[in-house]
Design a protein around this motif. Structure first.
Motif, PDB file in Angstrom:
ATOM      1  N   HIS A  85       0.825  -1.174  -0.037  1.00  0.00           N
ATOM      2  CA  HIS A  85       0.126  -0.123  -0.012  1.00  0.00           C
ATOM      3  C   HIS A  85       1.024   1.254  -0.031  1.00  0.00           C
ATOM      4  O   HIS A  85       1.993   1.308   0.897  1.00  0.00           O
ATOM      5  N   LEU A  86       0.504   2.077  -0.864  1.00  0.00           N
ATOM      6  CA  LEU A  86       1.049   3.244  -1.000  1.00  0.00           C
ATOM      7  C   LEU A  86       2.645   3.375  -1.950  1.00  0.00           C
ATOM      8  O   LEU A  86       3.264   4.270  -1.837  1.00  0.00           O
ATOM      9  N   GLY A  87       2.697   2.196  -2.117  1.00  0.00           N
ATOM     10  CA  GLY A  87       4.199   1.685  -3.016  1.00  0.00           C
ATOM     11  C   GLY A  87       3.649   2.030  -4.392  1.00  0.00           C
ATOM     12  O   GLY A  87       2.754   2.428  -4.829  1.00  0.00           O
ATOM     13  N   PRO A  88       4.995   2.181  -5.023  1.00  0.00           N
ATOM     14  CA  PRO A  88       4.959   2.334  -6.555  1.00  0.00           C
ATOM     15  C   PRO A  88       3.970   1.298  -7.242  1.00  0.00           C
ATOM     16  O   PRO A  88       3.943   0.205  -7.025  1.00  0.00           O
ATOM     17  N   VAL A  89       3.507   1.792  -8.318  1.00  0.00           N
ATOM     18  CA  VAL A  89       2.642   0.950  -9.165  1.00  0.00           C
ATOM     19  C   VAL A  89       3.094   1.114 -10.586  1.00  0.00           C
ATOM     20  O   VAL A  89       3.718   1.918 -11.194  1.00  0.00           O
ATOM     21  N   THR A  90       3.537  -0.280 -10.999  1.00  0.00           N
ATOM     22  CA  THR A  90       4.172  -0.559 -12.396  1.00  0.00           C
ATOM     23  C   THR A  90       3.337  -1.240 -13.211  1.00  0.00           C
ATOM     24  O   THR A  90       2.598  -2.348 -12.810  1.00  0.00           O
ATOM     25  N   VAL A  91       2.633  -0.465 -14.288  1.00  0.00           N
ATOM     26  CA  VAL A  91       1.975  -0.975 -15.468  1.00  0.00           C
ATOM     27  C   VAL A  91       2.749  -1.567 -16.585  1.00  0.00           C
ATOM     28  O   VAL A  91       3.511  -0.652 -16.994  1.00  0.00           O
ATOM     29  N   THR A  92       2.665  -2.760 -17.000  1.00  0.00           N
ATOM     30  CA  THR A  92       3.292  -3.269 -18.067  1.00  0.00           C
ATOM     31  C   THR A  92       2.120  -3.356 -19.367  1.00  0.00           C
ATOM     32  O   THR A  92       1.130  -4.064 -18.659  1.00  0.00           O
TER      33      THR A  92
END
Ligand SMILES: [Mn+2]
Length: 415
Positions: free
Chosen positions: A260-267
């Motif tokens: 939670h609140l961490g970075p979000v990586t989208v591939t």
């Protein structure tokens, strides 16, 4: 937490009232299955518009059953979460939830009430899929903004999230600032919701409704992968393109959130399309029927399959049975060469000052007992008048009325 996010499947869609897309959907599900195998996501999210119409036919329902059962059988640990979109019947999707629950599939059809004050404590549970890796809040299509309701569910999750697991919120709506290229008038009339009204406390909002993949506030779709700060809002886009106006690549989103609140990586996992859309003639505008027919003939010989749309010179006379001639020409190709009967007319004569009223004398009209005769004569005077287009327009009005009445029923149910 690792998820695969898609939306707007529109199973059962018929193109131009005629052509089934089942093989195209099948081609997509093959790719989806391969991605699940490769990436082993914790959850597969489908954010609304599962079916193209509220009462899908037996083929479309069977397709849905077969394909999601197959996904569950191969990936029993993967949670599948499916919500209803505006094209779906909320109550019908909801009705099957208890059965699908047995297969680790959650169906959420009916939205939470706008006024939750009378509900028993813990009503939020109905919209929360709690996984070892994180929380998924599954919200279907809703009319109007329900800011307090959404925030109430987010707060409920926050209270139970002492381990700071990722929080994903699903929705099916049009948000302010989106790019709706390709939707035409359909989306132009839809109210958009300000992103501030979607609540706070989620790491990723998995949206459906708009067919173009995009992360709201970013212009980075050309990148294979992006990493964002927590709290992004994204449309995965639809698996299939639906017209020549959707030239952008379609993809599903592989989303990774460490905490939670961490970075979000989208591939972005790019979807190969089985069938493409083409504009004919390839060099611009057909000045006459023979040129148009010739371009269709050559197209059919060069392509094994595809949809095509014609651009025609409206200042020239075209025969009244022009569309029929096209259909005849493509008939030997067994439905692989697919005609969009909504041609684009250019150079149309200005009819604003035209003597439209003198096309038929009153007496002539009175003697006309066959309505098709009226339509034929009208069409020869107005080449831009497309009977198929009229029929399709009426069909769309009818669908919209049905959708509104269904919405009314849902509303009554809630009350
Ligand atoms: Mn939709």
């Amino acid at each position: 937490m690792k998820i695969i996010h898609t939306a707007d499947l529109h199973l059962g869609q018929l193109m131009y009232q005629d052509y089934t897309r089942e093989d195209e959907h099948d081609h997509f599900f093959n790719q989806l299955t391969t991605w699940c195998r490769t990436h082993q996501p914790d959850a597969l999210l489908v954010s609304g518009d599962i079916f193209d119409i509220q009462q899908p036919g037996a083929h479309a329902k069977r397709f849905f059953n077969d394909h999601f059962v197959a996904l569950h059988n191969e990936f029993p640990q993967m949670a599948i979460v499916i919500t209803a979109g505006n094209h779906d019947s909320a109550s019908r999707i909801h009705a099957d939830n208890s059965v699908w629950k047995m297969g680790n599939v959650t169906l959420v059809g009916l939205p939470p009430l706008a006024d939750t004050s009378s509900l028993p404590d813990g009503w939020q549970e109905d919209f929360i899929v709690s996984l070892p890796q994180g929380f998924i809040i599954a919200l279907p299509f809703m009319t109007g903004s329900r800011q307090q309701t959404i925030q109430s569910i987010l707060d409920y999750v926050a209270q139970r999230n002492s381990q700071q697991k990722p929080v994903v919120l699903m929705g099916h709506l049009a948000v302010t600032g989106m790019d709706s290229t390709g939707h035409g008038f359909e989306v132009g009339n839809i109210q958009t919701i300000d992103t501030d009204l979607l609540g706070h406390g989620f790491d990723y909002m998995a949206l459906g409704h708009i067919h173009r993949p995009q992360t709201i506030g970013y212009n980075d779709e050309h990148l294979p992968q992006s990493t964002y700060p927590s709290g992004i809002i994204r449309y995965s886009g639809s698996p299939l393109h639906v017209s020549c106006d959707e030239e952008y690549p379609h993809s599903v989103s592989l989303v990774q959130i460490p905490h939670h609140l961490g970075p979000v990586t989208v591939t972005r996992l790019h979807i190969d399309q089985l069938r493409h859309f083409y504009e004919l003639p390839p060099d611009g505008i057909a000045a006459d029927a023979a040129t148009a027919l010739d371009s269709v003939k050559r197209f059919a010989q060069q392509h094994s399959t595809g949809y095509f749309r014609l651009t025609l010179d409206g200042s020239q006379p075209f025969p009244a049975d022009f569309n029929q001639q096209i259909y005849q020409l493509i008939e030997p190709y067994n439905g692989q060469i697919r005609f969009n009967p909504k041609s684009i007319w250019t150079n149309l004569p200005d009819t604003s000052s035209d003597d439209m009223h003198t096309v038929f004398e009153v007496a002539e009209l009175q003697q006309m007992t066959d309505p098709m005769e009226f339509i034929r004569q009208t069409q020869s005077h107005y080449p831009e008048l497309d009977i198929d287009q009229l029929a399709q327009a009426f069909g769309e009005v009818e669908n919209e009325l049905r959708r509104l009445s269904e919405k009314d029923n849902t509303h009554n149910h809630e009350d």
